[in-house]
Design an enzyme around this catalytic site. Structure first.
Site, PDB file in Angstrom:
ATOM      1  N   HIS A 167       0.827  -1.208   0.000  1.00 18.76           N
ATOM      2  CA  HIS A 167       0.000   0.000   0.000  1.00 18.76           C
ATOM      3  C   HIS A 167       0.862   1.258   0.000  1.00 18.76           C
ATOM      4  CE1 HIS A 167       1.163  -0.439   4.206  1.00 18.76           C
ATOM      5  NE2 HIS A 167       0.834   0.837   4.394  1.00 18.76           N
ATOM      6  N   ASP A 177       0.437   5.161   1.933  1.00 13.85           N
ATOM      7  CA  ASP A 177      -0.291   5.614   3.115  1.00 13.85           C
ATOM      8  C   ASP A 177      -1.378   6.637   2.763  1.00 13.85           C
ATOM      9  OD1 ASP A 177       1.282   4.059   4.828  1.00 13.85           O
ATOM     10  OD2 ASP A 177       2.799   5.632   5.022  1.00 13.85           O
ATOM     11  N   HIS A 195       4.719   0.195   0.115  1.00 10.75           N
ATOM     12  CA  HIS A 195       5.510  -0.574   1.087  1.00 10.75           C
ATOM     13  C   HIS A 195       4.679  -1.707   1.668  1.00 10.75           C
ATOM     14  CE1 HIS A 195       3.662   2.789   3.287  1.00 10.75           C
ATOM     15  NE2 HIS A 195       3.640   1.990   4.345  1.00 10.75           N
ATOM     16  N   ARG A 229       5.720   5.915  14.022  1.00 15.54           N
ATOM     17  CA  ARG A 229       5.599   6.465  12.663  1.00 15.54           C
ATOM     18  C   ARG A 229       5.088   7.895  12.702  1.00 15.54           C
ATOM     19  NH1 ARG A 229       1.555   4.200   8.054  1.00 15.54           N
ATOM     20  NH2 ARG A 229       0.443   6.173   8.298  1.00 15.54           N
TER      21      ARG A 229
HETATM   22  C1  SIN Z   1       3.328   0.943   7.758  1.00 17.26           C
HETATM   23  O1  SIN Z   1       2.686   0.445   6.835  1.00 17.26           O
HETATM   24  O2  SIN Z   1       3.361   2.144   7.969  1.00 17.26           O
HETATM   25  C2  SIN Z   1       4.126   0.034   8.679  1.00 17.26           C
HETATM   26  C3  SIN Z   1       5.360  -0.461   8.034  1.00 17.26           C
HETATM   27  C4  SIN Z   1       6.164  -1.326   8.956  1.00 17.26           C
HETATM   28  O3  SIN Z   1       5.798  -1.492  10.123  1.00 17.26           O
HETATM   29  O4  SIN Z   1       7.195  -1.825   8.530  1.00 17.26           O
END
Ligand code: SIN
Length: 288
Positions: free
Chosen positions: A102, A104, A261, A276
């Protein structure tokens, strides 16, 4: 442009570079800041090791790149609305946050510029994150399909992930480290070009992802599905990706406008805890 203040070591052919010679906890001078922007434009996702950041320093370095997003649905860290805690506990099995390809918050009218994910605790093995280059995803399509996609827009919505029904059916708020809120607001939709021009590089990137895109504008979901499924699979072909192996105190900064990612869920029974911070972006456009 060459780099004078930072060291840049590419990690894979498609994207990703490790950056050395920098302490993200200190205020970035203008030259270092522009080199970091350049490195992000050149490599799409950049990685830093051995950073020792308080939540305030993490927020501070992210803020240098733009305004910060407060997540619409994930409960934030107490006292720090700009930080979400990406936590998987040893008791949680079979699922993790972000364990699907995805980009974000693309359901927003102005989806994120990028995110900075900082590793506080990592499992003894596993828990890597993969990234995929969405410029390559577009550039490797046939000219005929490229032409068609340039004329299409897609409808993005958080409903399949963050609606009350979705959260309840996964049992998320009971079982998981990451908790959700505002599920009643998950009906929102935004329409974005299927191919977007990156405002910093001028390059065209494929901009659809399997978590938030529901259909092409003016098409039904059933009509959209076959082509979307092809694009979702094509966009993350192995040769468009890199894989980052986390250590405690590592930080990844990805450009959400030209990457997807995927957080690999291969560490059931272990704890992984990240912070994050997400930087707000602008409205996606396709330049003539
Ligand atoms: C996310 O999708 O923001 C998380 C990515 C991760 O935890 O590696």
């Amino acid at each position: 442009m060459g780099y004078q203040r930072i060291e840049v070591r590419p990690l894979a052919g498609a994207l990703g570079a490790e950056i050395g010679g920098i302490d993200l906890g200190r205020e970035l001078d203008n030259q270092t800041f522009s080199e970091l922007v350049q490195a992000l434009h050149d490599h799409l996702v950049v990685f830093f090791r051995d950073q020792h950041l308080t939540p305030e320093q993490h927020i501070g370095v992210a803020r240098r790149f733009g305004g910060l997003d407060v997540h619409d649905f994930v409960v934030h860290m107490p006292g720090h609305p700009e930080i979400i805690e990406v936590l998987k506990t040893p008791e949680e099995r079979g699922r993790n946050f972000g364990g699907v390809w995805h980009s974000d918050v693309t359901y927003q009218e102005q989806p994120a510029l990028g995110s900075m994910l900082y590793a506080k605790e990592v499992p003894a093995f596993g828990g890597d994150t993969m990234f995929a280059n969405q410029y390559l995803a577009f550039e490797t399509l046939s000219p005929g399909l490229q032409k068609m996609l340039l004329g299409l827009k897609a409808v993005h919505s958080p409903s399949a992930t963050y609606s009350e029904e979705a959260v309840r059916s996964r049992g998320d708020n009971e079982l998981r480290g990451v908790k959700y809120t505002n599920a009643e607001k998950a009906g929102m939709e935004s329409v974005h070009p299927v191919v977007r021009t990156h405002p910093g590089t001028g390059r065209k990137a494929l901009f659809v992802n399997g978590v938030f895109v529901r259909r092409f504008e003016g098409w039904s979901e059933a009509e959209s599905k076959p082509l979307l499924n092809f694009l979702f699979a094509h966009a993350v072909r192995p040769e468009f990706t890199c894989r980052f192996v986390w250590r405690k105190d590592s930080l990844a900064f990805w450009d959400n406008r030209c990457t997807q990612h995927f957080a690999i869920n291969d560490y059931d029974g272990h704890r992984r805890y990240m912070h994050r911070v997400t930087i707000s972006g602008d409205r996606p456009f396709l330049a003539a």
